[in-house]
Write a protein that holds these residues in place. Structure first.
Motif, PDB file in Angstrom:
ATOM      1  N   CYS A  40       7.550   7.824   1.512  1.00 20.81           N
ATOM      2  CA  CYS A  40       6.328   7.105   1.166  1.00 20.81           C
ATOM      3  C   CYS A  40       6.656   5.999   0.170  1.00 20.81           C
ATOM      4  N   PRO A  41       6.327   4.733   0.496  1.00 15.54           N
ATOM      5  CA  PRO A  41       6.636   3.618  -0.408  1.00 15.54           C
ATOM      6  C   PRO A  41       5.769   3.617  -1.666  1.00 15.54           C
ATOM      7  N   CYS A  67      -0.781   7.895   5.789  1.00 22.48           N
ATOM      8  CA  CYS A  67       0.184   8.685   5.032  1.00 22.48           C
ATOM      9  C   CYS A  67      -0.449   9.991   4.547  1.00 22.48           C
ATOM     10  N   HIS A  74       0.500   3.000   6.449  1.00 20.29           N
ATOM     11  CA  HIS A  74       1.820   2.386   6.339  1.00 20.29           C
ATOM     12  C   HIS A  74       2.223   1.809   7.684  1.00 20.29           C
TER      13      HIS A  74
HETATM   14 ZN   LIG Z   1       2.261   6.863   1.534  1.00 19.94          ZN
END
Ligand SMILES: [Zn+2]
Length: 90
Positions: A40-41, A67, A74
């Motif tokens: 996850c960014p 997400c 995303h």
């Molecule tokens: Zn995320």
């Protein structure tokens, strides 16, 4: 009025690209025992995806995924292999 139609289309297209720009990209990698993992960014946590409908959606180019960790959408890119697995494999 053709001019009004053209103007509406321009506004619509820019609104769409703005929405895309808000999406953070994430790279998903295939797992050796099935499923896909991505980082996850937003939170930096690894998320494992194993359910079939989501995996099928990820197989398409420019897939978007809600997400499970941060709740944002995303823009997913599916990588051929996990770099961590590649180094321990040889
Ligand atoms: Zn995320």
């Amino acid at each position: 009025m053709p001019l009004q139609d053209e103007n509406w289309n321009t506004i619509h297209a820019s609104a769409f690209s703005h929405a895309r720009a808000l999406m953070r990209p994430a790279t998903a990698t295939l797992r050796p025992h099935g499923g896909v993992r991505y980082r996850c960014p937003v939170t930096g946590s690894f998320v494992l995806v194993t359910d079939e409908p989501t995996l099928a959606a990820l197989a398409r180019p420019h897939a978007r995924l809600r997400c499970a960790d941060c709740g944002e959408m995303h823009l997913m890119t599916l990588a051929a292999e996990d770099p961590v697995v590649a180094t321990t494999d040889d």
